[in-house]
Structure formats: C-alpha cells, structure tokens
Design a protein around this motif. Sequence first.
Motif, PDB file in Angstrom:
ATOM      1  N   LYS A 332     -84.696 -47.803 -21.349  1.00 55.22           N
ATOM      2  CA  LYS A 332     -84.047 -47.672 -22.656  1.00 55.22           C
ATOM      3  C   LYS A 332     -84.899 -46.907 -23.664  1.00 55.22           C
ATOM      4  O   LYS A 332     -84.383 -46.415 -24.667  1.00 55.22           O
ATOM      5  CB  LYS A 332     -83.687 -49.051 -23.207  1.00 55.22           C
ATOM      6  N   VAL A 333     -86.207 -46.807 -23.391  1.00 58.39           N
ATOM      7  CA  VAL A 333     -87.108 -46.079 -24.281  1.00 58.39           C
ATOM      8  C   VAL A 333     -87.338 -44.683 -23.709  1.00 58.39           C
ATOM      9  O   VAL A 333     -87.803 -44.552 -22.569  1.00 58.39           O
ATOM     10  CB  VAL A 333     -88.454 -46.813 -24.440  1.00 58.39           C
ATOM     11  N   PRO A 334     -87.029 -43.626 -24.441  1.00 61.76           N
ATOM     12  CA  PRO A 334     -87.248 -42.262 -23.947  1.00 61.76           C
ATOM     13  C   PRO A 334     -88.705 -42.051 -23.541  1.00 61.76           C
ATOM     14  O   PRO A 334     -89.631 -42.496 -24.221  1.00 61.76           O
ATOM     15  CB  PRO A 334     -86.874 -41.383 -25.150  1.00 61.76           C
ATOM     16  N   GLY A 335     -88.888 -41.393 -22.393  1.00 56.99           N
ATOM     17  CA  GLY A 335     -90.238 -41.115 -21.920  1.00 56.99           C
ATOM     18  C   GLY A 335     -90.795 -42.148 -20.967  1.00 56.99           C
ATOM     19  O   GLY A 335     -91.921 -41.989 -20.481  1.00 56.99           O
ATOM     20  N   TYR A 336     -90.023 -43.198 -20.668  1.00 58.19           N
ATOM     21  CA  TYR A 336     -90.444 -44.248 -19.738  1.00 58.19           C
ATOM     22  C   TYR A 336     -89.432 -44.365 -18.601  1.00 58.19           C
ATOM     23  O   TYR A 336     -88.270 -44.012 -18.747  1.00 58.19           O
ATOM     24  CB  TYR A 336     -90.569 -45.590 -20.454  1.00 58.19           C
TER      25      TYR A 336
END
Length: 560
Positions: A332-336
């Motif tokens: 849900k977190v961009p970049g993960y």
Amino acid sequence: MYKYNDIDRKIVNERVEQFRDQTRRFLAGTLGEDEFRALRLMNGLYIQRFAPMLRVAVPYGLLSSTQLRKLAYIARTYDRNYGHFTTRQNIQYNWPKLEQVPDILAHLASVEMHAIQTSGNCIRNVTSDHLAGVTPDEIEDPRPYCEIIRQWSTFHPEFIYLPRKFKIAVSGAEQNDRAAIKIHDIGVYIVKNAGGETGFKILAGGGLGRTPYLAPVVREFIEKKHLLSYLEAILRVYNQYGRRDNIYKSRIKILVTAVGIEKFRQMVEQEWEYIRDEGRLTLDEKKLEYFRKFFIPHTYDESAATDASYPQQLKADKDFAVWAKYNTLNHKVPGYRCVFVCLKAPGIPPGDATSEQMDAVADLADRYSFGQIRVTHEQNLILADVKQADVHALYQALEKLNLATANIGTLNDMICCPGLDFCALANASSISIAKQINAKFNDLDYLYDLGEIKLKMSGCINACGHHHVGHIGILGVDKKGEEVYQIQLGGSAAEDASIAKIIGPAIDKSEVANTLEKILNVYTAQREDGERFIDTYRRIGIEPFKHAVYGAEVKAAANA
C-alpha cells in the motif's frame, strides 16, 4: 506487534511451571494417562506416530525476528533441526522429547510465545490475512481485533471445554479473502454499512473434515463495540446446544445445519440480548485505541517511491524478473513490496523450514522488513515491508537459502499436511505424494502457463490440508491396508468459496501425478482466454475430467 505486559508474562510463566510439575508427576507414575492427556492438550502437546508433537501458536501469523530465532534454536536443540509451518499459522515440532517439552515452553515464554490452546476443545489460535496492514485492498487492519479476540478467548472460563475445537478468522480486505473465512467456526469480515460506518459481518458454522460446510452469515453488520458480546453469544449457544455424544457431530457446523441458519440466528440474537450491554464485553474507543497502538504503520521511507533501480534490475536479470512476478506483491506504500519466502522448494516437505533457514530469514527481516515475519495459511512466510530498492538483494539471499522457488500460486505451491509420515490420525502419506507431483511437474514454464491453481492435500478426512477447498483436492484414504487417493475438483477457500466434488473412485498411490496430468490436459484443451483452472471447471463441469481420468469405466457405469 503486541507486546506482553506484566500480567501476560506472569500468566504464561506460571503455566510453564504448572506443566513442568504435571510432566514430572506423569513421568514418575503419580499422574494417570487420562489426566495427563487433558493437561498436555491444553499446552499444545500431541502424541503422534513416532514421538510427541508440539504445536506453537503464532497469533494471526505475526512473528518478530527475535521470536523466529528462538523457534530456530528450539528446532536445533530439541527437534531434528526443522519446524513445520501449518495452515493455522502455527509452527509444529515433530520430534521433541516429552521430558524436555517444559524447557521448550520456557524458551517460548522468554520471547512472548506459548502453546496454550493450540489443541483441545477450546478456542484455537486466531488467524488472519497474511497481508494485514500492508495490502492496498484493505478497509482496516484486522490485527487489533485479532488480538482483542485472542485475549478474550484465552483462558475464557466458559469456553475451556467446548463440545469440540473452535477456530476464528478475521479479514479486513474489501474483496479478497486471504484468511479462508468461510471454512471457520466463526468468520469475521470488516465491512462498511450503507451509512459508511465500519463494523463487522459475522459468519458461523464453517468447517471441513468429514462433513465440510461453508459458513453462512449470522449477522450482516455489527457495531465495533459489540464484537465481543456477539462472539460470546455465538459461543454460548454452541456450548449449550452443541452435541457432546458424538465426536463426529460435535462441531458448530453440525448445530447450525441441524437447526437451520434462521433458527440459529434467533438463538444467538436472544442470547446476545442478555449480555449485549455488559461493560466487560463492550469495546469503547479507549479500548480499541489501546490495541491499535501495537499495530501502527512502520515509519516508511518516503523516498523509496522515487528509486529507479528496481525496474532496471527487472530488465537486467530475467530470473529475478520471473521471481518478482510470482513471489512479490504490491504494497500500500509506494516504493515497497511484499515478498514471499517460499517453503515449497522441490523435494522439501511443504511448510518445512530448517533452523538455519529460520535464523537467516530472521536476519533478513531485520535488514529489510522492520524485523517482522508473517506466516501464511498456505504454508509460506512473508517479509511484508521491503523497499523495492532492496528486493533484488533479498532475492539473491533467499536463493542461496533455497527459499526463492518462483512458484507462488502455481500447482507446486501446494498445501500439504504431514500425513502418515508423522500423524497418528492419518490414513495415507502426503509428503511422498507432494514429491511425486514435484517430480512430474518440474517445468516452471509449464506451471506458469497453467496459471493459478490451488492444490491442497490431506492424509486423512480431518482435512488439515484443506483438500475440500482446493481447486484440486487430494485425500489419502486406507483401502484394505493400501494407500489410495481420492481426487476432488472445484473447491475454493477465497471470496468465491466452494466445496470440491469427488470425481470418482480412489486411485492408486503411484498414479496420482499421472492422474493430475490427465486433469490438466482437459483444462488446457478447454480453457478460454484468461481462465483459471477453477473458472474452466465451473464453466464445463466435472464430466470432462471424469472421462479423462476413468475413460471407458465412466461410460460403462453411465450405460449400466
């Protein structure tokens, strides 16, 4: 994750010493077999074919790196250097010595773990979505409610001796059920009502085994503050009216089916009226906030979304790109990304991990995923919070550990119980069949072409391998001293849940993989664009598969 307070520590430590004394008295001959049986089951200890088996709770599948290292230490020191992760998000040790089990429990207590209520006729380990808190499709993180239910149910004075074992699962995802809610005694969905208020949909009466049922809805919406009182009402009805005269008819699914869902709902609602407003069961905002604080999101790196190395690595390393496609998911977190640690390498019993692998995964969790590990109900592990920039390095580390087989969601990502190799209840082997299937279907390109297939296998009718809800289910049975296997098709444990149907007579042990090949040939010949195996089965029905497996036998029976 939840951290013990002084009361928690005191309770668990006292239980360890109680069981130490009980074990001492049993080994000295002053405590009888029947008395000790009830006591050991309260502490997760079974007697299997060759040795005791200890089942350790992993509440809602969440482990710290410290806890995983302790599990590795126990495997290395007290077992045969491995542990088995189960469909209940637990870990089992198959070879502990009885006299050493109290020492194992003491080690567990030192890292805030235990084996309490992992067996016996009580409320078992509460399970949940292995992507809880990180999946983009979530209404709300279910883990605080899992912890609330865990604390309410542990040592509950009314529910220590239920008619039979009792399992609860909670999911917060809006569309995707990754917790198999509908095959639990109670299933809890986090939902929103027409007014946008978040609460719970409650199901009851699901379960597998001899008589598999999907849980019907008991109540479409219940306010958050009433969660525990409503669950308690269901348990009270079951505890009072569930059968105790027949072990095979004692689960809540039998009660719900016998009286009908409408009558059962009335019984629950009536009981709920008595206890609904009791203060001890009401979840006010203060209580909810207390539990939420243990599951606040990690401090993510905002710059992770701007990293350009991940797409470059995907282009540069073909094997890595394939692995990332199958063994990682969106976060849900961009970049993960969420990364699967695959416990389904060919030749390895599904769900097994060595102490060396557990130690190494704990180190990787510290390095790349905030020191936490998830256990899935499909017998894999997950590092759920990995920066995209770190995924390639993590992949390389997992590959060296034999934990990077790129088969998540494929035929060979099968669920498999220990079967006759360990379990005293089993009628047939499961692990040997898993090896047979892996040997037959060892071409990953072929598996990728087949697409998503949920293969689930049990060594007896108790269905620890969830064979009833596999797209393809395999059940080992005993026929006059010979191991034979029933094949079932069309099951699902997801949001489109269904119970599989047996295609015909059981087949010989040596023919399981060959029979799967016949079934898969029908699928590949009949499928339409974009269809999964389960979609094709539902469209064309069971008959084409029957004919492929039994041929003239089916035609002869039809003409008889």
